[in-house]
Write a protein that holds these residues in place. Structure first.
Motif, PDB file in Angstrom:
ATOM      1  N   THR A  44       0.853  -1.187   0.000  1.00 40.90           N
ATOM      2  CA  THR A  44       0.000   0.000   0.000  1.00 40.90           C
ATOM      3  C   THR A  44       0.889   1.237   0.000  1.00 40.90           C
ATOM      4  N   PRO A  45       0.655   2.173  -0.907  1.00 39.11           N
ATOM      5  CA  PRO A  45       1.484   3.386  -0.898  1.00 39.11           C
ATOM      6  C   PRO A  45       1.342   4.152   0.412  1.00 39.11           C
ATOM      7  N   CYS A  46       2.428   4.699   0.868  1.00 40.79           N
ATOM      8  CA  CYS A  46       2.416   5.568   2.042  1.00 40.79           C
ATOM      9  C   CYS A  46       1.476   6.735   1.745  1.00 40.79           C
ATOM     10  N   PRO A  47       0.692   7.156   2.722  1.00 38.60           N
ATOM     11  CA  PRO A  47      -0.211   8.280   2.479  1.00 38.60           C
ATOM     12  C   PRO A  47       0.517   9.583   2.130  1.00 38.60           C
ATOM     13  N   GLN A  48       1.800   9.659   2.442  1.00 40.34           N
ATOM     14  CA  GLN A  48       2.576  10.870   2.157  1.00 40.34           C
ATOM     15  C   GLN A  48       3.256  10.822   0.789  1.00 40.34           C
ATOM     16  N   LEU A  49       3.090   9.702   0.072  1.00 40.69           N
ATOM     17  CA  LEU A  49       3.744   9.552  -1.231  1.00 40.69           C
ATOM     18  C   LEU A  49       2.959  10.315  -2.290  1.00 40.69           C
ATOM     19  N   SER A  50       3.654  11.187  -3.000  1.00 38.94           N
ATOM     20  CA  SER A  50       3.034  11.964  -4.079  1.00 38.94           C
ATOM     21  C   SER A  50       3.693  11.574  -5.400  1.00 38.94           C
ATOM     22  N   HIS A  57       9.153  14.977   3.062  1.00 41.02           N
ATOM     23  CA  HIS A  57      10.535  14.497   3.138  1.00 41.02           C
ATOM     24  C   HIS A  57      11.340  15.191   4.231  1.00 41.02           C
ATOM     25  N   ALA A  58      11.215  16.481   4.372  1.00 43.56           N
ATOM     26  CA  ALA A  58      12.003  17.223   5.361  1.00 43.56           C
ATOM     27  C   ALA A  58      11.653  16.848   6.800  1.00 43.56           C
ATOM     28  N   VAL A  59      10.460  16.366   7.035  1.00 43.53           N
ATOM     29  CA  VAL A  59      10.021  16.017   8.395  1.00 43.53           C
ATOM     30  C   VAL A  59       9.494  14.574   8.458  1.00 43.53           C
ATOM     31  N   ARG A  60       9.972  13.718   7.581  1.00 45.14           N
ATOM     32  CA  ARG A  60       9.479  12.342   7.511  1.00 45.14           C
ATOM     33  C   ARG A  60       9.761  11.588   8.816  1.00 45.14           C
ATOM     34  N   PRO A  61       9.004  10.518   9.083  1.00 47.58           N
ATOM     35  CA  PRO A  61       9.184   9.750  10.316  1.00 47.58           C
ATOM     36  C   PRO A  61      10.591   9.151  10.442  1.00 47.58           C
ATOM     37  N   THR A  62      10.964   8.823  11.652  1.00 46.94           N
ATOM     38  CA  THR A  62      12.294   8.270  11.943  1.00 46.94           C
ATOM     39  C   THR A  62      12.598   7.050  11.095  1.00 46.94           C
TER      40      THR A  62
END
Length: 184
Positions: A44-50, A57-62
Motif C-alpha cells: 500500500t502506498p504511504c499516504p505521504q507519497l506523491s 521528506h524534510a520532516v518524515r518519520p524516523t
C-alpha cells in the motif's frame, strides 16, 4: 561512549555515500511499516507519497530517515539493482514469531509486482552478491518464499542437529554458531 552500529549496519555495512534513492520509492509502497510514527500495510502506498516522491521528506518519520534497502548498503550490487530499476527490493527481516530459525534474522529479496528480474538474470546477480556471508537469504516472488542461502543440504543438517559430513563440517559449524540462539 562510541555509537554502536544497528543490526542492519552490522549485517550489510554502512550506507554508501555515493548512492541515493533518487526517484525510487519502492520501499514507500512495498514494505509494511508498523512504528509509532507510521503504520501502513505492505503493498500500500504511504499516504505521504506523491507523484514527485515524499510530500513530507524534510520532516518524515524516523523509520524513513534511518532505513535503507540493501542496494544503498552493499557495494557489490550494481546500479541496475536499485529497486525501481531491478524490480527487486532487499531488506533485513526480523521475525520474532519465526517458524523456522533461518526466518528469525535474514535478508529477504522480494520481487516487486511485474518484476522481470528472474527472466533478466538480475535476481541471480543480486542473490550471488548477498549469499557470501552467514546470514540466511530468502527469495520471494510475492506468492512463494524460498530459502536460497544456506543451500538445502547445509540447512537440513543445521536444523536437524545431525553430524555434518567432513566436506560440510566447517560450513555447518559456522551456521550453527551464527543461529545458535534460534536453534535451541
Amino acid at each position: 561512549m562510541a555509537d554502536h552500529p544497528d543490526l542492519e549496519t552490522l549485517l550489510l555495512g554502512p550506507v554508501l555515500p555515493d548512492r541515493e534513492c533518487g526517484g525510487c520509492t519502492a520501499c514507500c509502497v512495498t514494505l509494511k511499516v508498523d512504528t509509532p510514527d507510521l503504520k501502513k500495510p505492505a503493498g500500500t502506498p504511504c499516504p505521504q507519497l506523491s507523484a514527485t516522491g515524499c510530500s513530507i521528506h524534510a520532516v518524515r518519520p524516523t523509520i524513513c530517515r534511518t532505513w535503507f534497502c540493501a542496494w544503498r548498503r552493499v557495494a557489490a550490487l550494481p546500479d541496475e539493482a536499485r529497486p525501481d530499476r531491478s524490480g527487486l527490493i532487499v531488506s533485513v527481516s526480523f521475525n520474532r514469531a519465526a517458524r523456522h530459525p533461518f526466518e528469525a534474522i535474514a535478508l529477504t529479496v522480494l520481487a516487486l509486482p511485474g518484476s522481470k528480474a528472474v527472466a533478466s538474470g538480475m535476481a541471480a546477480h543480486v542473490l550471488d552478491a548477498l549469499c557470501d556471508r552467514p546470514i540466511a537469504v530468502w527469495f520471494s516472488d510475492g506468492q512463494r518464499k524460498m530459502l536460497m542461502h544456506p543451500e538445502n543440504d547445509v540447512s537440513q543438517i543445521v536444523l536437524s542437529g545431525a553430524e555434518a559430513p567432513p566436506q560440510l563440517a566447517a560450513e555447518v559449524a559456522l551456521w550453527r554458531q551464527q543461529y545458535a540462539a534460534f536453534l535451541a
